[in-house]
Design an enzyme around this catalytic site. Structure first.
Site, PDB file in Angstrom:
ATOM      1  N   ASP A  44       0.923  -1.144   0.068  1.00 19.33           N
ATOM      2  CA  ASP A  44      -0.082  -0.003   0.047  1.00 19.33           C
ATOM      3  C   ASP A  44       0.914   1.449  -0.185  1.00 19.33           C
ATOM      4  O   ASP A  44       1.986   1.249   0.102  1.00 19.33           O
ATOM      5  CB  ASP A  44      -1.095  -0.057   1.111  1.00 19.33           C
ATOM      6  N   ASP A  87      -7.498  -2.796  14.586  1.00 21.79           N
ATOM      7  CA  ASP A  87      -8.804  -3.100  14.301  1.00 21.79           C
ATOM      8  C   ASP A  87      -8.809  -4.336  13.500  1.00 21.79           C
ATOM      9  O   ASP A  87     -10.034  -4.538  12.746  1.00 21.79           O
ATOM     10  CB  ASP A  87      -9.254  -1.895  13.475  1.00 21.79           C
ATOM     11  N   HIS A 147      -7.178  -4.903  10.388  1.00 23.32           N
ATOM     12  CA  HIS A 147      -6.912  -4.567   8.996  1.00 23.32           C
ATOM     13  C   HIS A 147      -5.610  -5.445   8.635  1.00 23.32           C
ATOM     14  O   HIS A 147      -4.629  -5.551   9.368  1.00 23.32           O
ATOM     15  CB  HIS A 147      -6.938  -3.171   8.579  1.00 23.32           C
ATOM     16  N   GLU A 192      -9.441  -1.860   5.566  1.00 16.10           N
ATOM     17  CA  GLU A 192     -10.088  -1.545   6.914  1.00 16.10           C
ATOM     18  C   GLU A 192     -11.438  -2.534   7.287  1.00 16.10           C
ATOM     19  O   GLU A 192     -11.959  -3.260   6.268  1.00 16.10           O
ATOM     20  CB  GLU A 192     -10.651  -0.085   7.014  1.00 16.10           C
TER      21      GLU A 192
HETATM   22  P1  PGA Z   1       2.478  -1.494  12.680  1.00 15.44           P
HETATM   23  O1  PGA Z   1       1.381  -1.409  11.534  1.00 15.44           O
HETATM   24  O2  PGA Z   1       3.474  -2.614  11.956  1.00 15.44           O
HETATM   25  O3  PGA Z   1       3.120   0.037  12.601  1.00 15.44           O
HETATM   26  O4  PGA Z   1       1.958  -1.913  13.955  1.00 15.44           O
HETATM   27  C1  PGA Z   1       0.838  -2.664  11.120  1.00 15.44           C
HETATM   28  C2  PGA Z   1      -0.645  -2.492  10.514  1.00 15.44           C
HETATM   29  O5  PGA Z   1      -1.181  -1.281  10.767  1.00 15.44           O
HETATM   30  O6  PGA Z   1      -0.644  -3.147   9.205  1.00 15.44           O
END
Ligand code: PGA
Length: 261
Positions: A67, A136, A138, A143
């Site tokens: 992404d 959450d 995702h 999301e």
């Molecule tokens: P993070 O993000 O590794 O910074 O915790 C993971 C994500 O949001 O997919």
């Protein structure tokens, strides 16, 4: 789904790096799906070290990132282009033409996203997809409510993602771009292998929902229960809400025993 519970983020990264190293030694044309965020930084560090030790050669590797934000330029300090250059691409020998990160396409998103999908297909498909998980549930920027068969597309980030990512924007949530281009859940599910990494207590609820909850678009990571070759590599804190911790640990120990016989 195989759940591997480890004492620390360093152990998680080491196991993921070993999987990638073994796969790359077997297949120099490996196609890697890459993730950004705090979690995979330790993994990239180990891979870079292995490259510097001449243990790994990335010259025929192709990569596809999950992404990228919409609304900030690729050279912005917090873009995922910048992240990947800083933590990985600037330190290994992946040819630039083999590195793919969604661009801040300003015009026709539909045809841009279709082309991104086609590039993945034309490369032979992703062999190993690295994933993080949001608090959450995702995966990538899919999301809550993302179709479990969604494809690469522009999306709006949830409130919890904006809050979580504010830390990278001087803790200013309003500075976090509200939209991004993300590979879809369906795109991710086509990877031959998925490796999801998570550490810390803040991920424990997302992990229990993804691993032991129902498969639902409300928790996009839960779809990995349907993936035939997925490893969930997490630390004790991220695993702390799981009901079957002891069983997962025994499964892993037995798998190691089988592999060593
Ligand atoms: P993070 O993000 O590794 O910074 O915790 C993971 C994500 O949001 O997919």
């Amino acid at each position: 789904m195989e759940i591997i519970i480890q004492p620390s983020n360093h152990h998680i990264a080491t196991i993921a790096a070993e999987s990638i190293s073994d796969a790359l030694k077997k297949n120099p044309n490996l196609v890697l799906g890459l993730a950004t965020g705090s979690t995979p930084i330790a993994l990239y560090k180990i891979l870079v070290q292995k490259y510097k030790n001449r243990e790994l050669d990335f010259s025929r590797v192709t990569t596809f990132n999950l992404d990228e934000y919409i609304g900030i330029p690729c050279h912005h300090p917090q873009s995922y282009h910048t992240f990947m250059a800083k933590h990985f691409f600037d330190h290994v020998n992946i040819p630039i033409e083999n590195q793919h990160i969604p661009q801040n396409a300003t015009g026709d998103f539909e045809s841009y996203c279709e082309k991104y999908e086609k590039k993945i297909k034309d490369s032979g498909g992703i062999d190993i997809q690295i994933l993080g998980i949001g608090t959450d549930g995702h995966i990538a920027f899919n999301e809550t409510g993302s179709s479990l068969s969604s494809r690469t597309r522009p999306v709006t980030l949830s409130e919890s993602t904006l809050k979580a990512n504010a830390i990278h924007f001087n803790s200013d949530k309003s500075a976090v771009p509200e939209m991004a281009i993300t590979m879809g859940v369906g795109t991710i599910m086509e990877a031959k292998q998925c490796i999801l990494l998570a550490s810390g207590k803040s991920k424990s609820e997302a992990i229990v929902n993804a691993v032991e909850g129902p498969i639902t678009a409300s928790v996009p990571a839960s779809v990995l229960q349907m993936h035939p070759n997925t490893f969930i590599i997490i630390d004790e804190d991220a695993a702390s809400a799981l009901k079957e911790i002891d069983y997962y640990k025994r499964c892993y120990e037995n798998r190691l025993k089988l592999l060593s016989t």
